[in-house]
Design a protein around this motif. Structure first.
Motif, PDB file in Angstrom:
ATOM      1  N   ILE A 196     -11.627   1.612   0.078  1.00 22.01           N
ATOM      2  CA  ILE A 196     -11.535   2.273   0.288  1.00 22.01           C
ATOM      3  C   ILE A 196     -11.527   2.765   1.530  1.00 22.01           C
ATOM      4  O   ILE A 196      -9.926   3.632   1.861  1.00 22.01           O
ATOM      5  CB  ILE A 196     -13.349   3.410  -0.505  1.00 22.01           C
ATOM      6  CG1 ILE A 196     -12.960   3.541  -1.408  1.00 22.01           C
ATOM      7  CG2 ILE A 196     -12.749   5.172   0.412  1.00 22.01           C
ATOM      8  CD1 ILE A 196     -14.455   4.162  -2.096  1.00 22.01           C
ATOM      9  N   GLU A 197     -11.922   2.728   2.481  1.00 23.67           N
ATOM     10  CA  GLU A 197     -11.316   2.533   3.692  1.00 23.67           C
ATOM     11  C   GLU A 197     -10.035   1.727   4.489  1.00 23.67           C
ATOM     12  O   GLU A 197      -9.102   3.002   4.433  1.00 23.67           O
ATOM     13  CB  GLU A 197     -12.768   1.638   5.195  1.00 23.67           C
ATOM     14  CG  GLU A 197     -12.028   2.088   6.457  1.00 23.67           C
ATOM     15  CD  GLU A 197     -12.603   1.042   7.302  1.00 23.67           C
ATOM     16  OE1 GLU A 197     -13.122   0.994   8.654  1.00 23.67           O
ATOM     17  OE2 GLU A 197     -13.972   0.353   7.188  1.00 23.67           O
ATOM     18  N   ALA A 198      -9.235   0.606   3.819  1.00 21.12           N
ATOM     19  CA  ALA A 198      -8.424  -0.110   3.839  1.00 21.12           C
ATOM     20  C   ALA A 198      -7.147   1.051   3.048  1.00 21.12           C
ATOM     21  O   ALA A 198      -6.064   1.257   3.818  1.00 21.12           O
ATOM     22  CB  ALA A 198      -8.528  -1.452   3.080  1.00 21.12           C
ATOM     23  N   ARG A 199      -7.481   1.657   2.382  1.00 22.16           N
ATOM     24  CA  ARG A 199      -6.694   1.998   1.429  1.00 22.16           C
ATOM     25  C   ARG A 199      -5.847   3.493   2.503  1.00 22.16           C
ATOM     26  O   ARG A 199      -4.874   4.226   2.007  1.00 22.16           O
ATOM     27  CB  ARG A 199      -6.907   2.545   0.306  1.00 22.16           C
ATOM     28  CG  ARG A 199      -5.984   2.987  -1.072  1.00 22.16           C
ATOM     29  CD  ARG A 199      -4.538   2.609  -0.947  1.00 22.16           C
ATOM     30  NE  ARG A 199      -4.582   1.522  -1.023  1.00 22.16           N
ATOM     31  CZ  ARG A 199      -3.677   0.480  -1.385  1.00 22.16           C
ATOM     32  NH1 ARG A 199      -2.196   1.564  -0.362  1.00 22.16           N
ATOM     33  NH2 ARG A 199      -2.622  -0.497  -1.666  1.00 22.16           N
ATOM     34  N   LEU A 200      -7.159   4.258   2.511  1.00 17.14           N
ATOM     35  CA  LEU A 200      -6.946   5.511   3.613  1.00 17.14           C
ATOM     36  C   LEU A 200      -6.129   5.203   4.595  1.00 17.14           C
ATOM     37  O   LEU A 200      -5.136   6.241   5.170  1.00 17.14           O
ATOM     38  CB  LEU A 200      -8.683   5.746   3.657  1.00 17.14           C
ATOM     39  CG  LEU A 200      -9.321   6.726   2.593  1.00 17.14           C
ATOM     40  CD1 LEU A 200     -10.451   7.106   2.388  1.00 17.14           C
ATOM     41  CD2 LEU A 200      -8.354   7.735   1.778  1.00 17.14           C
ATOM     42  N   ARG A 201      -6.613   4.033   5.467  1.00 20.96           N
ATOM     43  CA  ARG A 201      -6.180   3.724   6.539  1.00 20.96           C
ATOM     44  C   ARG A 201      -4.503   3.772   6.269  1.00 20.96           C
ATOM     45  O   ARG A 201      -3.655   3.978   7.236  1.00 20.96           O
ATOM     46  CB  ARG A 201      -6.314   2.870   7.505  1.00 20.96           C
ATOM     47  CG  ARG A 201      -5.926   1.733   8.743  1.00 20.96           C
ATOM     48  CD  ARG A 201      -7.335   1.066   9.191  1.00 20.96           C
ATOM     49  NE  ARG A 201      -7.170  -0.335   7.879  1.00 20.96           N
ATOM     50  CZ  ARG A 201      -7.994  -0.343   8.114  1.00 20.96           C
ATOM     51  NH1 ARG A 201      -9.195   0.769   7.966  1.00 20.96           N
ATOM     52  NH2 ARG A 201      -8.284  -1.765   7.518  1.00 20.96           N
ATOM     53  N   GLN A 202      -4.297   3.078   5.268  1.00 23.40           N
ATOM     54  CA  GLN A 202      -2.735   2.785   4.737  1.00 23.40           C
ATOM     55  C   GLN A 202      -2.379   3.952   4.798  1.00 23.40           C
ATOM     56  O   GLN A 202      -0.616   4.452   5.320  1.00 23.40           O
ATOM     57  CB  GLN A 202      -2.779   1.848   3.436  1.00 23.40           C
ATOM     58  CG  GLN A 202      -2.675   0.318   3.924  1.00 23.40           C
ATOM     59  CD  GLN A 202      -2.842  -0.313   2.339  1.00 23.40           C
ATOM     60  OE1 GLN A 202      -2.073   0.070   1.688  1.00 23.40           O
ATOM     61  NE2 GLN A 202      -3.524  -1.667   2.946  1.00 23.40           N
TER      62      GLN A 202
END
Length: 222
Positions: free
Chosen positions: A112-118
């Motif tokens: 989730i964190e990686a996707r939101l960062r993208q």
């Protein structure tokens, strides 16, 4: 604080996921059915949807297709169906990531964190041809070359990029850079536009700012 919508019909899994993700600082909305998911999105903007493929009132893959037609929200699939066919179907339907059950809660939070960062990175930049603007930093690049713009130059170039191909009136540009539409500032505007043109031309770009019979300016690719 980012808002996550959990779409899961298993109350035990819902409780565990909601509590765990709340501890990571997310605001959690919950939906146990496709209908509840639609209602939640109608009334609450969310940053990401965690979607179970098997729902009591519909197929999560079909729901994903429906949601992607209406929203730009990223979707992470959860499913006990770990076969590659289901992964492919979910991703082709517009899903942005996939996690098979059982899974580690830390892995879920990291995905989730990686996707939101993208998603944040995408909203930070705006491009036009070889020109790229970093909205947060206030910098503009042609390829890898920093154009070294002043604050007003960046504000005007950003306005032109966001309206590329359309004539932006002098009044609009004056308001963006100087917060005024007074004709007394027309000379300063002409000077600023000239500096922008020189900086674009110095990198041999195929992008130019053209004047439209005194009515305004248009950013174009040549």
């Amino acid at each position: 604080m980012s808002t996550i919508l959990l779409v899961e019909d298993n109350p035990h899994i819902m409780k565990i996921n909601a509590e765990a993700l709340s501890m990571y600082g997310y605001e959690i909305l919950q939906a146990a059915t496709a209908r509840e998911c639609r209602q939640a999105l109608r009334w609450h903007p969310v940053d990401l949807v965690v979607l179970d493929i098997m729902l009591p009132d519909g197929d999560g893959v079909e729901l994903c297709r429906e949601l992607k037609e209406q929203y730009h929200t990223p979707i992470l699939f959860l499913s006990a169906l770990g076969e590659s066919r289901d992964v492919v179907e979910g991703l082709r339907a517009g899903g942005d990531d996939y996690l098979a059950k059982p899974y580690d809660l830390e892995v879920l939070a990291a995905r989730i964190e990686a996707r939101l960062r993208q998603e944040r990175a995408k909203s930070r930049h705006i491009s036009y041809g070889s020109l790229r603007l970093d909205i947060f930093a206030g910098c503009a690049y042609l390829g890898s070359a920093n154009l070294q713009l002043t604050q007003k130059e960046f504000a005007v170039l950003l306005l032109l990029v966001r309206n590329a191909g359309r004539t932006v009136s002098k009044q609009e540009v004056l308001m963006e850079a100087w917060n005024t539409t007074a004709e007394d500032d027309s000379r300063a505007l002409w000077t600023l536009i000239s500096r922008l043109r020189r900086k674009l031309n110095s990198q041999e770009s195929r992008i130019e700012i053209s004047s439209k019979r005194g009515d305004g300016y248009t950013l174009e690719q040549i």
